[in-house]
Design an enzyme around this catalytic site. Structure first.
Site, PDB file in Angstrom:
ATOM      1  N   LEU A 195    -116.336 103.022  -9.824  1.00 38.66           N
ATOM      2  CA  LEU A 195    -115.884 101.618  -9.807  1.00 38.66           C
ATOM      3  C   LEU A 195    -115.025 101.352  -8.581  1.00 38.66           C
ATOM      4  O   LEU A 195    -115.025 100.243  -8.045  1.00 38.66           O
ATOM      5  CB  LEU A 195    -115.118 101.275 -11.090  1.00 38.66           C
ATOM      6  CG  LEU A 195    -115.861 101.503 -12.405  1.00 38.66           C
ATOM      7  CD1 LEU A 195    -115.166 100.776 -13.547  1.00 38.66           C
ATOM      8  CD2 LEU A 195    -117.312 101.080 -12.326  1.00 38.66           C
ATOM      9  N   ASP A 225    -106.853 108.036  -3.516  1.00 42.96           N
ATOM     10  CA  ASP A 225    -107.577 108.882  -4.460  1.00 42.96           C
ATOM     11  C   ASP A 225    -107.186 110.319  -4.144  1.00 42.96           C
ATOM     12  O   ASP A 225    -106.550 110.563  -3.114  1.00 42.96           O
ATOM     13  CB  ASP A 225    -109.108 108.693  -4.311  1.00 42.96           C
ATOM     14  CG  ASP A 225    -109.833 108.962  -5.629  1.00 42.96           C
ATOM     15  OD1 ASP A 225    -109.673 110.070  -6.179  1.00 42.96           O
ATOM     16  OD2 ASP A 225    -110.535 108.068  -6.119  1.00 42.96           O
ATOM     17  N   GLY A 270    -107.135 104.664 -10.817  1.00 42.19           N
ATOM     18  CA  GLY A 270    -106.946 106.113 -10.648  1.00 42.19           C
ATOM     19  C   GLY A 270    -106.721 106.825 -11.975  1.00 42.19           C
ATOM     20  O   GLY A 270    -106.291 106.228 -12.962  1.00 42.19           O
ATOM     21  N   GLY A 271    -107.006 108.120 -11.971  1.00 40.55           N
ATOM     22  CA  GLY A 271    -106.776 108.940 -13.163  1.00 40.55           C
ATOM     23  C   GLY A 271    -108.079 109.404 -13.773  1.00 40.55           C
ATOM     24  O   GLY A 271    -109.158 109.187 -13.236  1.00 40.55           O
ATOM     25  N   VAL A 272    -107.935 110.050 -14.929  1.00 35.65           N
ATOM     26  CA  VAL A 272    -109.086 110.600 -15.652  1.00 35.65           C
ATOM     27  C   VAL A 272    -109.816 109.451 -16.349  1.00 35.65           C
ATOM     28  O   VAL A 272    -109.185 108.626 -17.011  1.00 35.65           O
ATOM     29  CB  VAL A 272    -108.595 111.641 -16.676  1.00 35.65           C
ATOM     30  CG1 VAL A 272    -109.702 112.055 -17.621  1.00 35.65           C
ATOM     31  CG2 VAL A 272    -108.003 112.848 -15.944  1.00 35.65           C
ATOM     32  N   ASN A 304    -112.365 100.674 -23.285  1.00 37.95           N
ATOM     33  CA  ASN A 304    -112.769 100.323 -24.654  1.00 37.95           C
ATOM     34  C   ASN A 304    -112.486 101.476 -25.615  1.00 37.95           C
ATOM     35  O   ASN A 304    -112.452 101.265 -26.829  1.00 37.95           O
ATOM     36  CB  ASN A 304    -114.245  99.932 -24.674  1.00 37.95           C
ATOM     37  CG  ASN A 304    -115.195 101.103 -24.511  1.00 37.95           C
ATOM     38  OD1 ASN A 304    -115.587 101.732 -25.496  1.00 37.95           O
ATOM     39  ND2 ASN A 304    -115.568 101.444 -23.280  1.00 37.95           N
ATOM     40  N   HIS A 305    -112.221 102.668 -25.089  1.00 33.67           N
ATOM     41  CA  HIS A 305    -111.974 103.814 -25.983  1.00 33.67           C
ATOM     42  C   HIS A 305    -110.575 103.784 -26.606  1.00 33.67           C
ATOM     43  O   HIS A 305    -110.259 104.627 -27.442  1.00 33.67           O
ATOM     44  CB  HIS A 305    -112.291 105.116 -25.257  1.00 33.67           C
ATOM     45  CG  HIS A 305    -113.750 105.175 -24.909  1.00 33.67           C
ATOM     46  ND1 HIS A 305    -114.725 105.380 -25.862  1.00 33.67           N
ATOM     47  CD2 HIS A 305    -114.403 104.942 -23.738  1.00 33.67           C
ATOM     48  CE1 HIS A 305    -115.918 105.300 -25.288  1.00 33.67           C
ATOM     49  NE2 HIS A 305    -115.750 105.046 -23.997  1.00 33.67           N
ATOM     50  N   TYR A 354    -108.409 110.773 -24.225  1.00 30.05           N
ATOM     51  CA  TYR A 354    -108.543 109.814 -23.123  1.00 30.05           C
ATOM     52  C   TYR A 354    -108.151 108.408 -23.607  1.00 30.05           C
ATOM     53  O   TYR A 354    -107.355 107.709 -22.963  1.00 30.05           O
ATOM     54  CB  TYR A 354    -109.992 109.873 -22.615  1.00 30.05           C
ATOM     55  CG  TYR A 354    -110.438 108.719 -21.763  1.00 30.05           C
ATOM     56  CD1 TYR A 354    -109.824 108.432 -20.548  1.00 30.05           C
ATOM     57  CD2 TYR A 354    -111.512 107.913 -22.167  1.00 30.05           C
ATOM     58  CE1 TYR A 354    -110.270 107.364 -19.763  1.00 30.05           C
ATOM     59  CE2 TYR A 354    -111.965 106.866 -21.390  1.00 30.05           C
ATOM     60  CZ  TYR A 354    -111.335 106.588 -20.190  1.00 30.05           C
ATOM     61  OH  TYR A 354    -111.768 105.540 -19.422  1.00 30.05           O
TER      62      TYR A 354
END
Ligand code: 15L
Length: 274
Positions: A24, A43, A81-83, A121-122, A145
């Protein structure tokens, strides 16, 4: 590039895009350029060469000093950024918990007033696919997550209530070139709608602390975005043209399978709990 819907969108001096090397991030790298003089890209993965108007600042989110430097002199942040998938606790802790704390502390100390936070959405993946929810529904993360994104949403609320830093938390659905399966007919977000959404989040005159689901104008939907109508986001795309192909890929559905039952799909059964 799409035309944003807002009649006038502000032009920023410097925008920061974190996670700029991700899928993205690469989409937004080209598209945010038109909205600022300088696009600062960050990044831990390679970012290639800086293009015109670009500034490269690699930084690990768990490195507080690097993150503080990253936010110096920026008008607003798009934090991707991130997982971005279910992973073991250690990387999630570093990037999505400690890293997001550094980001908000840096924003406070550097006087940055608006952040678009890529949530997911998780955060609500354990609602069922036969339910429609809005952002007042209690969080029901479907993994570590999702829990880390819930942390980011709550942290951003604290920094709004205490320090007035505006955040739009975008619970991104599934942003891929096309929906890969039946679930994504409901969760799909096109690249052009992602751009429209991020521009709406950056340019809404008043954003406060808002949570919005990132999805296109899909016929099947589990998420009601009316509580974020003040942002003025209007999706133009729909998963409908991909419906027949997506259904053909899954001719038989096991309606007892948690992947079919819950909105989080496959995320509800991956993770560290084997
Ligand atoms: C996400 O949060 C992930 O970053 C993305 O890779 C997709 O898997 C998406 O959710 C999804 O739910 O489809």
């Amino acid at each position: 590039m799409t035309q944003p819907d807002a009649p006038t969108t502000p032009h920023f001096r410097r925008l920061l895009l974190t996670g700029a090397a991700g899928a993205l991030g690469q989409l937004l790298r080209a598209r945010l350029q038109a909205h600022c003089d300088t696009l600062r890209l960050s990044d831990i993965a390679p970012l290639g060469e800086a293009g015109p108007g670009e500034e490269l600042m690699p930084a690990a989110l768990e490195d507080a000093d690097a993150v503080h430097a990253l936010l110096a002199g920026v008008d607003a942040v798009v934090h991707l950024g991130g997982v971005a998938t279910e992973q073991p606790w250690a990387p999630i802790l570093q990037a999505n918990i400690i890293g997001v704390y550094h980001l908000y502390e840096a924003a406070r100390r550097q006087g940055v007033k608006r952040i678009v936070f890529a949530s997911s959405n998780h955060v609500t993946g354990f609602y069922r696919q036969d339910e429609v929810i809005d952002t007042r529904a209690p969080m029901r993360p479907d993994g570590l997550y999702g829990v880390s994104k819930a942390f980011g949403e709550n942290l951003s609320r604290l920094y709004f209530d205490r320090h007035g830093i505006e955040t739009v938390c975008v619970r991104i659905g599934s942003c891929f070139p096309e929906p890969k399966d039946r679930r994504m007919l409901a969760t799909w977000l096109s690249a052009d709608d992602l751009e429209r959404l991020v521009i709406a989040c950056l340019s809404a005159p008043v954003a406060g602390h808002t949570v919005i689901y990132g999805l296109s104008d899909n016929h099947t939907t589990w998420w009601d975005n009316r509580l974020a109508a003040h942002l003025g986001y209007r999706p133009h795309d729909s998963s409908e043209p991909f419906r027949a192909a997506a259904l053909a890929r899954q001719p038989v559905l096991d309606t007892t399978d948690p992947v079919v039952v819950f909105q989080g799909g496959g995320f509800v059964r991956i993770g560290p709990f084997e």
